[in-house]
Design an enzyme around this catalytic site. Structure first.
Site: not given
Length: 696
Positions: A247-248, A269, A410, A265, A413, A267
């Site tokens: 999720h970033d 966020s 990614y 990135y 599940h 980061d």
């Protein structure tokens, strides 16, 4: 030839220039090179006086000089350290019989070795000055010779300063929206950019694609009542961390799924937001602090409680860092007012916030390298070995941009544990499929949708609608609690402080720690409750023109699948692939990734997925200017820099210290993690494994 065995004193036979170049590259030590340079220059000059070029003695130095320095330098240079020997100077007799043009070649090679060694040069050895003295004997008629010798020196001096210039003073902090990570290409990786494409498909379109629902039913859906515990003992806490990372990096725009609303990135966020307004909404605007236990990304509320709990860990870590920075106040860098670097309290808040964010980001990178990657590749938590992307220097020029292919990679599940799977089924059932479809179902480019189906609300509005139902059924937070921040199922904020009780967060983390993940590969492993999510992903990949599975394997330089038996060990999946796609080359990327056989160690990801994840992790870290260039003591403070390096007693991991120190009330009770549990945070406890084995 000049490749005599070590300690050999035999005079080598006459050699050609290639042999001599080989000796220069591999065998001659510094003193020999200077002597050879002197003799060659004098020979070319055709002077009778070959003795008047003086080799300067080394100057006083605390570092090794002379022969000792030469030996250590060559020992560090692997190419030159093989078969060290004292080559007989008599070999020069053969060299001097070579044509002048070949002697020029040897001069250039000797100059490069003398002044361009990879081993740090001890300038007190006066090698450069000696070379200058030798050249200083030459008159204007020897300009060609001077050019041959000095060109390598000019190249060495030029290459001392790397180009292009990528790191400017005053650009040490992250921007809120991801811009200026690359100062040469400042828009790369910006929140709101389109996904990039890693692989351009050149295959003919499959005009007979099976319905996405049928793909899910036959290839992906986990049979009712079936659960296969992860054979590597991986727990759901590792998957909660994976959800944070995913999720970033990925936040697809529901109105136009070609766009990624978050930065490209690592980061944090999802903690800090993707633009300045979002960032300000989670800050206290005093002392560099975030609002207590708060984060920005609403999507994480609908995940298992342990995911929100991890966000609280990093939120608290930020505030712990900011308070520590102000308390230490290294060199008064955070003081404000007359006579100080900062003029106002507002400037102090901004400086503290940005510095704390940098340090928190360094901790996040530490967790990714020392825990996440370590678990993926299968090394134990107490191993001294890590696959460290920063082991080699990196000069990131281009920044990073995530691709649609890695958006698919990614989606893990299938790994969801039994308890979390049952919980998600309740969430999907109680919220209703219409809400889910509105939130994630319309995942194809907006220009391909009928106008009547195009969303008229943005992502945040969608999640606001979904969170109302979620809170009503699962959280039961009061309006006063919700005003303090985002909710977590099974936890309640203190109305006075806005914080969650330590015990609630630790319980949520422990629910993941004690819960086994599911085996990931071979297909037919995804919980049925995630049907709409998977169908949305399949349709998104199709609409955005993703390559076929075999094309992606070619991109990674992997062998292609020739038979359906190559994909999965399950006969039912092999048969379904044949019925749905006909030939292996027509298997879609999405389906192929989910049904491939899994690796035999570590996280046991499907082979292609595992290979791609490591490539992506290395690129994410090494392409990030902030992570590679700005996490320095000067920017982080000495204390902050040491904090990001982790605890030497815990194999340089920082995550155990964060859990232990940020939740002192829970850690002081039986609820907290024990020292042994902190050591093995991402594996199911041995006591639970033993109980399961006893039952079997």
């Amino acid at each position: 030839m000049l490749n005599a065995l070590p300690n050999s004193r035999a005079t080598p036979p006459k050699s050609d220039v290639k042999d001599y170049l080989h000796a220069i590259e591999n065998y001659m030590d510094l003193d020999e090179l200077v002597k050879h340079l002197d003799v060659l220059v004098d020979n070319i000059k055709k002077t009778q006086d070959k003795a008047n070029a003086r080799v300067l003695d080394p100057s006083p130095s605390s570092q090794p000089t002379g022969f000792k320095w030469t030996w250590e330098a060559l020992a560090e240079n692997i190419k030159s350290a093989l078969h060290i020997n004292s080559t007989n100077i008599g070999a020069l007799k053969d060299v001097l019989s070579l044509p002048i043009s070949q002697q020029f070649t040897l001069l250039k090679a000797i100059s490069e070795r003398l002044l361009g060694t990879k081993y740090p040069t001890n300038d007190r050895n006066n090698t450069f000055e000696t070379v200058m003295n030798i050249l200083g004997k030459l008159g204007p008629e020897y300009q060609d010779l001077i050019s041959v010798v000095t060109q390598p020196l000019i190249t060495t001096f030029y290459e001392d300063i790397p180009k292009p210039y990528i790191n400017y003073v005053g650009q040490q902090f992250r921007t809120a929206d991801g811009t200026k990570n690359s100062l040469i290409f400042p828009e790369v990786g910006k929140a709101g950019s389109n996904y990039v494409r890693s692989v351009t498909s050149t295959a003919y379109n499959n005009e007979d694609l099976p319905p996405a629902k049928e793909v899910f039913e036959k290839l992906l859906k986990r049979p009712d009542g079936e659960f296969v515990e992860h054979k590597g003992g991986i727990n759901m806490l590792l998957l909660y961390l994976a959800i944070l990372i995913t999720h970033d990096l990925f936040s697809t725009d529901s109105a136009n799924p070609q766009r990624n609303l978050t930065t490209s990135y690592l980061d944090l966020s999802h903690l800090y937001g993707n633009n300045r307004d979002q960032q300000l909404s989670v800050r206290q605007m005093k002392g560099g602090l975030l609002k207590p236990d708060q984060w920005y990304d609403k999507r994480l509320v609908l995940q298992p409680a342990g995911v929100g709990a991890l966000m609280v860990v990093f939120s608290r870590n930020h505030n712990y860092i900011a308070k520590k920075l102000l308390k230490i106040n290294e060199n008064k860098r955070f003081s404000y007012g007359p006579g100080n670097a900062l003029a106002t309290e507002e400037e102090q808040d901004e400086k503290l916030f940005q510095t704390a964010r940098l340090i928190n980001n360094g901790c996040y990178a530490n967790v990714i390298i020392h825990d996440y990657i370590r678990t993926i590749i299968g090394t134990t938590a107490d191993s001294d070995f890590i696959l460290d992307p920063f082991a080699l220097p990196s000069n990131p020029i281009y920044g990073n941009a995530v691709s649609i292919e890695f958006n698919i990679i990614y989606r893990w599940h299938a790994a969801i544990g039994k308890e979390d799977s049952d919980w998600l089924a309740q969430v999907m059932s109680l919220l209703g499929n219409d809400d889910i479809a509105n939130g994630v179902g319309k995942q194809c480019p907006v220009q391909t949708m009928p106008h009547s189906e195009r969303p008229d609300v943005d992502n945040q509005s969608i999640f606001d609608i979904m969170m109302d139902g979620f809170n009503h059924h699962f959280v039961h937070a009061t309006p006063e609690e919700l005003q303090k921040g985002l909710p977590i199922a099974g936890a309640h904020r203190n109305i006075e402080t806005g914080s969650f009780p330590d015990s609630d967060i630790i319980k949520a983390l422990k629910s993941g720690y004690t819960q086994s993940a599911h085996e990931i590969g071979n297909g037919q492993a995804t919980p049925a409750a995630l049907e709409h999510v998977e169908i949305a992903g399949i349709n998104q990949a199709r609409a955005l023109g993703c390559c076929y599975f075999n094309e992606f394997r070619k991109f990674l330089n992997l062998t292609t699948m020739k038979t359906f038996e190559d994909f999965s060990e399950k006969p039912s999946v092999q048969q379904a692939l044949k019925e749905l796609y006909g030939t292996p080359d027509r298997v879609e990327l999405y389906a192929g990734l989910m049904v491939e056989r899994n690796k035999q160690s570590g996280l046991r990801l499907p082979y292609t997925m595992g290979r791609a994840i490591l490539s992506d992790a290395v690129n994410l870290l090494r392409n990030d200017r902030i992570l590679t260039k700005e996490l320095t003591p000067n920017n982080l403070t000495n204390w902050g820099y040491k904090y990001t390096l982790g605890d030497p007693k815990s194999n340089n991991r920082v995550f155990p210290s964060m859990i232990r120190d940020l939740f002192p009330e829970a850690q002081a009770t039986s609820i907290g993690f024990t020292q042994e549990e902190l050591r093995t945070l991402f594996n199911v406890p041995n006591s639970l494994k033993n109980n399961e084995n006893a039952k079997q």
